[in-house]
Every structure is written in C-alpha cells, then in structure tokens.
Design an enzyme around this catalytic site. Structure first.
Site, short mmCIF file in Angstrom:
data_model
loop_
_atom_site.label_atom_id
_atom_site.label_comp_id
_atom_site.label_asym_id
_atom_site.label_seq_id
_atom_site.Cartn_x
_atom_site.Cartn_y
_atom_site.Cartn_z
N HIS A 195 0.83 -1.21 0.00
CA HIS A 195 0.00 0.00 0.00
C HIS A 195 0.86 1.25 0.00
O HIS A 195 2.09 1.21 0.10
CB HIS A 195 -0.95 -0.01 1.20
N SER A 269 1.66 4.29 -4.96
CA SER A 269 2.28 5.49 -4.42
C SER A 269 3.60 5.17 -3.72
O SER A 269 4.54 4.69 -4.35
CB SER A 269 1.29 6.16 -3.47
N ASP A 416 -4.89 13.19 -10.92
CA ASP A 416 -4.14 13.03 -9.68
C ASP A 416 -3.47 14.36 -9.33
O ASP A 416 -2.56 14.81 -10.02
CB ASP A 416 -3.09 11.93 -9.84
N HIS A 444 -5.75 10.12 -7.15
CA HIS A 444 -4.78 9.28 -6.47
C HIS A 444 -5.43 8.07 -5.79
O HIS A 444 -4.78 7.03 -5.66
CB HIS A 444 -4.03 10.12 -5.43
#
Length: 469
Positions: A195, A269, A416, A444
């Site tokens: 994540h 990310s 984003d 995002h």
C-alpha cells in the site's frame, strides 16, 4: 494568438500569482505556529513522559566523543552536512548497522528560519571581529538523543486503542499480512500487494480481493502487507522508518515467512518505491511489476534530490487542497503531530460520525488506513522513503530495465493532484518496455476505489501475460 487564448493564459498567470502570494503569507503564519508548537510539545512531553523529547527543528549538535561503552545499545545520528544524507549508526554488542536518513528532516527552509539565521549572523558579526576562515570544512556531527526512544509503548499523543496497539500483545515482531489463498492451499503463483502512504492492507483487501475471479482465487495466493508503522503492524518508537528497515521487514514477514520463490508485485504510491527496491534486490524472483501513481521525479543534475522531490510534492501552495495538505504534512513537524493527535487518536469517533452522517452507507476502511498510524511512523516514512529516495529510485529503474526480466505496467489517474502524470511518463522513459495506462477522471485514490472490478480484471490479464511469456 486568439484573444480567448490570451485571456485564458492571463487568468492562469493571475491565479498562479495569487496562489503563491497567499501561500507566502499563510505559510509564514504556519512557520510561527509550528515554532510555538515546538516548545508546547517539549513541555507536554516532559510532563507526560518525564523527559525532554528532541525534534528536528534544529540541526544536530557538534560531535562529542562518547565515553567508552557509553552508547552501547543506542543509535546515533552521524550527519555529514556536505551530503544529502545522514548516517544512522546503531551500535550493539555484536555489530554496527548503517542506515540512511533524509537530509530533509533537518533542512526544511522557511522564511522564519531565514530571518532567525540572518539575525544570528548579524549578531555574530557584531560580537566577533576576527576574519572568517577560508578553509572549507566538512562538519561531522553526532546526536545520540534524537533516536533514544527505546520504549515500545505508545507515546501519550498516539492512539492507545486495542486495534492500534494489537502488535504489542504479539511475541512476533513481523508485519501484519492479510492472506487470501485457495482452499486447498495449492496456489500456483503469489502476488504481493504494497500500500501507499497513510494507508494499510485494507486498501487492497476491501477493494480488489472480493472482485478477483474464481479462477484467480483458485490459482493465486494474495498477500497484502501492512507496512511498518501502519495498520496492525508494529509501530516502534525507536525506529527511523528508513528504506532499509522497511525492506528488511517485508523480506522477513512476507518473502521469508511464506517462502516465496517467485511473486508478482502490485504497489501504490509510496509502495512503488519499495516495490522497485525489492525488484532490484530480488531480480530473479519478480514475475511482474504493477505500479500505481509512482512518485518518480527526474532530478536535474546539480540539484539536491531530497529537497527537489520535497518541493515538487509539497510546493507550499494553498491550492489545490491536496497540495496544501501535503505541504503541511511535509514541512511542519509539530503541526503534523497536532493533526495526528486530533485525528489519529480519535479515529474511532471519526468512524462513528462518518457512519452516522452517511446512515452506515459508507464503508470506513479508508479511515482505518488513513488514521491508524503514529506520527513518528508517518513523519519518518515520508522523509526517509518518499523524499529520501529521490537519488535512489532512478538507479532502481535502471536496474529493473537492465536486470529484471518481467512485465512492467504503470497506472495513473488523469486527475491526480498529488503525484502528476509526468511521473509515470518518466518511468516509461527509464524503462521503455513499461506499459502506461492513464485513467481519465480518476485521482490518487479513485485509480482503484470505485473501479475495483475493472482494475482486478486488468491485473489478472497482466498476470496471465507474464505467465505465458
């Protein structure tokens, strides 16, 4: 040039000027607030924890020779000020560990800091008439107090709920890994999900895991990890959350624990940096790499990488809101701690209010990921991984291009506001075989959330292609 085009460009110029002007005033006020909060937290820390807690507002003090054996078992920050990184030396009875911490932890220039520095410089010039030395020196500094937080218990400003402290009751120091595998435990392939910043494994388990096809569920073992400092994973106070620490924990908790010989990796990310570092370290084990909104900024030559990346991601602007939030989180140690104190310490209340206002129609797994962490974890991860990797990620991409024989796919939301689309195009320039997918009207988060069925199908297609080649 048509008059309408000139009018549009003129209005855009005014908007940028207004954004920067207002931002200059707002962030000067925030500089003062953060300066005052520094003393406030020092007092509160001493009151609740009976000791002064250091911060990064001041540069590390001059090196002092430690007494023999005096720092055994402690960590010391050794900072070479001429470079981009400081060295963290962890001295134990058996070995010495060297980690890198980002220079952005100490070097966060502000207008207030410049005024104070100018005042000090003038004061020194008035009191000392000796000619300045022309000899350049590399100042080596050691600070053993910055990281002397050896207690495992949460700090007074952290959340003490059962969920956030569940790792304390476990004898294992491994990361929490949510595993979904075939009922017969005979998965043919493995997929590791990493994540992003201020998130958790629920970003994957609540979106993608329920939407994979029956065929995928019977052939793949899915492993979604909570990174160090997030979700149900350990949140040690003595950690600086460096890239080395994060990688070692993933290797120990996922690769070694589940005996993964080969695996696909999907990262979002911040997780993209860790995924590329894993691929560079285990090139023969990677079957495919899928990156979502990778924070790769091509740093110009001669520019300090950490500062460049920090200014690109947190430009000290009040608009758009995502840029303002990123700037507050990145530039202000004590303001961000205050936000953590208010939100993270009361995340159960926020979950309750969200369910109440939405009549229980909104699932709150994003709140869990966004708020279930400590300030120590988020602050150091932001600076040591995202900003501190500015000079490393390019080398990782070169290694993936030349030494990792697998498919590379990049997804990015067209709207984003946090990480611009040009970052994904930068990955394409470094790794020409990478497939780039720009998803229009997605940001995002909604690059996954809201299109989880479609994205699950896209992932399955990537894995099938990787297996067939």
């Amino acid at each position: 040039m048509p008059s309408s085009t000139r009018l549009t460009l003129h209005s855009m110029g005014i908007s940028r000027w207004l954004n920067r002007t207002v931002g200059c005033f707002v962030f000067f006020i925030l500089d003062i607030v953060d300066f005052l909060l520094c003393f406030t937290y020092r007092t509160l820390d001493f009151y609740f924890e009976s000791e002064w807690k250091p911060c990064y507002c001041c540069p590390p003090p001059e090196a002092k020779q430690a007494a023999a054996g005096g720092n055994r078992g402690r960590k010391m920050i050794v900072s070479e000020r001429s470079g981009e990184y400081s060295k963290v030396v962890s001295v134990t009875r058996t070995k010495i560990h060297l980690d890198e911490i980002s220079e952005s932890l100490y070097s966060r220039p502000s207008l207030l800091a410049k005024l104070v520095k100018c005042f000090k410089k003038n004061a020194v010039e008035c009191s000392d008439e000796r000619p300045p030395s022309t000899k350049k020196k590399t100042r080596l500094t050691v600070n053993s107090t910055v990281v002397e937080k050896l207690q495992r218990t949460p700090r007074w400003s952290d959340c003490h709920c059962t969920f956030c402290t569940s790792w304390l009751s476990s004898s294992s120091s491994s990361l929490y890994v949510n595993v979904q595998q075939p009922k017969d435990n005979k998965a043919q392939e493995n997929v590791v999900f990493i994540h992003g910043f201020l998130s958790s494994s629920t970003f994957w388990t609540e979106t993608l895991f329920p939407n994979f096809s029956d065929s995928a569920k019977s052939n793949y073992r899915f492993l979604a990890v909570d990174l160090l400092g997030y979700g149900k994973s350990p949140k040690p106070n003595d950690s600086l959350y460096t890239l080395k620490e994060h990688l070692e924990m993933i290797e120990r908790s996922v690769i070694s624990q589940f005996r993964l010989k080969t695996f696909h990796v999907v990262a979002h990310s911040l997780g993209c940096i860790l995924a590329l570092a894993l691929a560079a370290k285990h090139p023969g084990a990677i079957k495919s790499i899928t990156l979502l909104a990778p924070p790769y900024y091509s740093v110009p030559k001669g520019v300090q990488a950490t500062q460049y990346v920090m200014r690109r991601m947190a430009p000290k602007e009040v608009w758009p809101p995502m840029a303002f939030a990123a700037s507050v989180a990145s530039w202000y140690e004590h303001l961000s701690r205050t936000v953590s104190l208010v939100l993270c310490k009361n995340h159960h209340l926020l979950e309750f209010l969200t369910k109440l206002l939405t009549r229980n129609r909104m699932r709150t797994y994003l709140i869990e990921g966004f708020l279930c962490h400590t300030h120590n974890a988020s602050w150091h991860t932001l600076h040591n991984i995202i900003f501190g990797s500015g000079s490393k990620i390019e080398a990782y991409l070169d290694h993936v291009r030349d030494n990792v024989n697998c498919e590379v796919t990049v997804f990015h939301g067209g709207r984003d506001d946090l990480i611009p689309v040009e970052c994904s195009y930068g990955v394409k320039r470094k790794v020409p075989r990478a497939r780039i997918h720009i998803v229009p009207d997605k940001d995002h988060i909604t690059i996954v959330v809201g299109r989880q069925k479609e994205f699950a199908s896209e992932l399955e297609l990537i894995w099938r292609r990787s297996t067939s080649t």
